[in-house]
Design an enzyme around this catalytic site. Structure first.
Site, short mmCIF file in Angstrom:
data_model
loop_
_atom_site.label_atom_id
_atom_site.label_comp_id
_atom_site.label_asym_id
_atom_site.label_seq_id
_atom_site.Cartn_x
_atom_site.Cartn_y
_atom_site.Cartn_z
N ASP A 237 0.83 -1.20 0.00
CA ASP A 237 0.00 0.00 0.00
C ASP A 237 0.87 1.25 0.00
O ASP A 237 0.59 2.22 -0.72
CB ASP A 237 -0.93 -0.01 1.22
CG ASP A 237 -1.91 1.15 1.21
OD1 ASP A 237 -2.74 1.20 0.27
OD2 ASP A 237 -1.84 2.01 2.11
N LYS A 241 1.43 4.32 -3.06
CA LYS A 241 1.46 5.76 -2.82
C LYS A 241 2.77 6.36 -3.28
O LYS A 241 2.79 7.45 -3.89
CB LYS A 241 1.24 6.03 -1.32
CG LYS A 241 -0.13 5.59 -0.81
CD LYS A 241 -0.22 5.68 0.70
CE LYS A 241 -1.56 5.13 1.20
NZ LYS A 241 -1.67 5.15 2.68
#
Length: 385
Positions: A237, A241
């Site tokens: 995750d 980003k």
């Protein structure tokens, strides 16, 4: 003489009725008066989940009223199908397989904002179609922006029509700040960020001497982690980003070029170890290594943080030692913090952005602000009042 007030009516089609999607609908309902005072009315004309598409019976003149929006939130919160919200007098229901055709039909009649609050990797084709139809899109979903570079390029053919603030740092103005720096001609030299509320919490807790396994289990009990904490501990995750930020800086890279440190070995992955076995037997085996790393960092006057580092055209994701008195070192709990260094914001005085970087409420607020930011793409209409 009767005064006529001009309003901007912004049609919205929402993909994804999970926690963020439902919170967005609630924000829209609760902000009616605020937006009316701004001369804006948000018209939800369509909503879809992974199986069903609901579209208002006449997208030009009707919308889902607030009562129906609240009903949709309640229905999806109860984990029921959108079909339960079907009202033949107000909307049309179709299977998700017909969604792209529905979008084309709607786009032929009016411009709209397609909002992706799903967690699907399969929405990129729909979003690309929306952009090519001349409509706008807002994303909380990171996956469409982290696929092949060619897909990313297609999404940004009309950069004024796409917003994605909530893909990095939830509602924090990370992307807006970065875009302003880039637009001013200020050269960004590095970005260092703690971009996971979950891992931020874990790292700040282990520095107090708590075992890594106990901290992860506590984070799971508090609802900070995904149902399987390995989804957070893998670092994927944070890597998504980081990839989004790298691409905004002009780096034409893909996920396979990013160095990612997972906090568990492959032999403890979901494909080889059950969740129950991982929590009971796998996690404790990781305690000693983390303990030693914490001890070493402390002896140097530093603490451990799980960060994304963008520097010298590279992107590295993993545990990093940072000074205790830095913004990253002082980080506690589940906040996010991002440090941006540039010509104008030179080390040791970077631009620091810090605050809640997770949560449905914060993320949905960021999505709503993005929708409002697209208002210049829509004309004024006369309300007759």
């Amino acid at each position: 003489m009767e005064r006529h007030r001009e309003m901007k009516n912004i049609p919205i089609i929402l993909m994804g009725c999970g926690g963020v999607g439902r919170q967005l609908l609630q924000h829209i309902v609760h902000c009616r008066t605020l937006h009316a005072n701004m001369g804006i009315h948000l018209r939800v004309v369509g909503v879809c989940d992974s199986k069903t598409v609901l579209v208002t019976s006449d997208v030009l003149s009707t919308e889902f009223d607030d009562a129906l929006l609240i009903k949709i939130c309640k229905t999806k919160s109860d984990r029921l199908s959108l079909e339960k919200c079907f009202d033949s007098g107000k909307c049309e229901a179709s299977p998700y397989s017909e969604f792209r055709r529905k979008l084309t039909d709607v786009a032929a009649r009016l411009g709209f904002v397609l909002v992706d609050c799903s967690a699907s990797s399969e929405t990129v084709e729909v979003i690309t179609q929306t952009v090519k139809l001349g409509c706008c899109t807002v994303l909380a979903n990171k996956k469409p922006l982290t696929g092949p570079m060619e897909e990313f390029d297609q999404l940004f053919l009309q950069p004024r029509r796409i917003r994605h603030e909530s893909t990095v740092g939830a509602g924090l103005p990370v992307i807006a700040s970065l875009n302003r720096i880039i637009s001013s001609g200020d050269e960004v030299t590095s970005i260092v960020g703690s971009l996971s509320g979950t891992l931020g919490y874990v790292m700040s807790e282990v520095e107090n001497g708590k075992p890594f396994s106990e901290v992860v289990k506590a984070a799971k009990d508090l609802g900070y982690t995904e149902p399987d904490p390995r989804d957070d501990l893998s670092g994927m995750d944070v890597a998504r980003k980081g990839l989004i930020l790298a691409r905004l800086l002009g780096q034409r890279i893909d996920m396979n070029t990013i160095k990612i440190e997972s906090l568990y070995p492959d032999k403890m992955g979901p494909g080889t170890m059950t969740l129950e076995d991982f929590l009971a037997n796998g996690l404790p085996l990781l305690d000693n290594d983390i303990k030693e790393r914490v001890k070493k960092a402390s002896s140097d006057g530093k603490v451990l943080r799980y960060v994304c580092i963008l520097q010298n055209s590279t992107c590295i994701i993993g545990i990093h030692e940072v000074p205790k008195d830095s913004a990253l070192g002082r980080l506690k709990g589940s906040d996010n913090v991002v440090e941006i260094c540039s010509r104008c914001y030179e080390h040791p005085n970077p631009l620091v952005i810090q605050g809640a970087g997770a949560g449905n409420d914060t993320t949905a607020a960021g999505v709503l602000a993005d929708i409002i930011d697209l208002q210049d793409q829509f004309p004024f209409t006369n309300t007759g009042k």
